[in-house]
Write a protein that holds these residues in place. Structure first.
Motif, mmCIF file in Angstrom:
data_model
loop_
_atom_site.group_PDB
_atom_site.id
_atom_site.type_symbol
_atom_site.label_atom_id
_atom_site.label_comp_id
_atom_site.label_asym_id
_atom_site.label_seq_id
_atom_site.Cartn_x
_atom_site.Cartn_y
_atom_site.Cartn_z
ATOM 1 N N GLN A 33 6.025 4.682 3.549
ATOM 2 C CA GLN A 33 5.936 5.876 2.705
ATOM 3 C C GLN A 33 5.922 5.494 1.227
ATOM 4 O O GLN A 33 5.178 6.072 0.439
ATOM 5 C CB GLN A 33 7.096 6.826 2.988
ATOM 6 N N SER A 34 6.709 4.507 0.856
ATOM 7 C CA SER A 34 6.757 4.054 -0.539
ATOM 8 C C SER A 34 5.426 3.460 -0.974
ATOM 9 O O SER A 34 4.966 3.703 -2.097
ATOM 10 C CB SER A 34 7.875 3.027 -0.721
ATOM 11 N N ILE A 35 4.809 2.683 -0.102
ATOM 12 C CA ILE A 35 3.494 2.113 -0.414
ATOM 13 C C ILE A 35 2.468 3.228 -0.564
ATOM 14 O O ILE A 35 1.718 3.279 -1.537
ATOM 15 C CB ILE A 35 3.050 1.113 0.676
ATOM 16 N N SER A 36 2.444 4.127 0.395
ATOM 17 C CA SER A 36 1.487 5.232 0.366
ATOM 18 C C SER A 36 1.648 6.079 -0.899
ATOM 19 O O SER A 36 0.657 6.447 -1.533
ATOM 20 C CB SER A 36 1.670 6.095 1.614
ATOM 21 N N ASN A 37 2.877 6.361 -1.277
ATOM 22 C CA ASN A 37 3.133 7.170 -2.475
ATOM 23 C C ASN A 37 2.702 6.470 -3.756
ATOM 24 O O ASN A 37 2.417 7.119 -4.758
ATOM 25 C CB ASN A 37 4.612 7.526 -2.572
ATOM 26 N N ALA A 38 2.660 5.127 -3.750
ATOM 27 C CA ALA A 38 2.298 4.372 -4.947
ATOM 28 C C ALA A 38 0.794 4.263 -5.154
ATOM 29 O O ALA A 38 0.340 3.848 -6.213
ATOM 30 C CB ALA A 38 2.909 2.971 -4.880
#
Length: 115
Positions: free
Chosen positions: A13-18
């Motif tokens: 989720q953190s990668i996708s949000n970035a």
């Protein structure tokens, strides 16, 4: 303590949000875990066959804690030794993580610790 699945989900989720581009095809986070739990990472993603650097500043600092925890859980007992990993993610949420033992990285850290 988080489960491994929760750690994977939070990292994904953190990668996708970035990622700022809605048309990305694949993202990768290159991870290093070295002495004393120090975690470093860089990343990139693909858009129309072009590689774009992932701004790690847009990834929450919590990712370091999750990666430390993942390293601790997966290496407990000494059975699964790794100091590098590649976390690959696609827009549909599918991911893969490859754990790697990099002897050269280990040797360099050991050499620097002695100097």
């Amino acid at each position: 303590m988080m489960t491994i699945d929760e750690i994977y989900l939070n990292i994904a989720q953190s990668i996708s949000n970035a990622i700022e581009d809605a048309n990305w095809a694949e993202a990768k986070l290159d991870i290093e875990v070295v002495a004393n739990g120090v975690v470093a990472y860089t990343g990139d993603y693909q858009v129309n066959n072009t590689t774009i650097d992932l701004s790690v500043r847009k990834i929450p600092r919590d990712v370091r804690n999750w990666l430390r925890e993942l390293h601790s859980v997966t290496t407990s007992g000494g059975n699964n030794k790794w100091n590098r990993a590649i976390f690959s993610l696609t827009p549909d949420g599918k991911f893969n993580i490859e754990f790697i033992w990099d002897q050269d990285l280990h040797d360099e850290i050991e050499r620097l610790a002695k100097s």
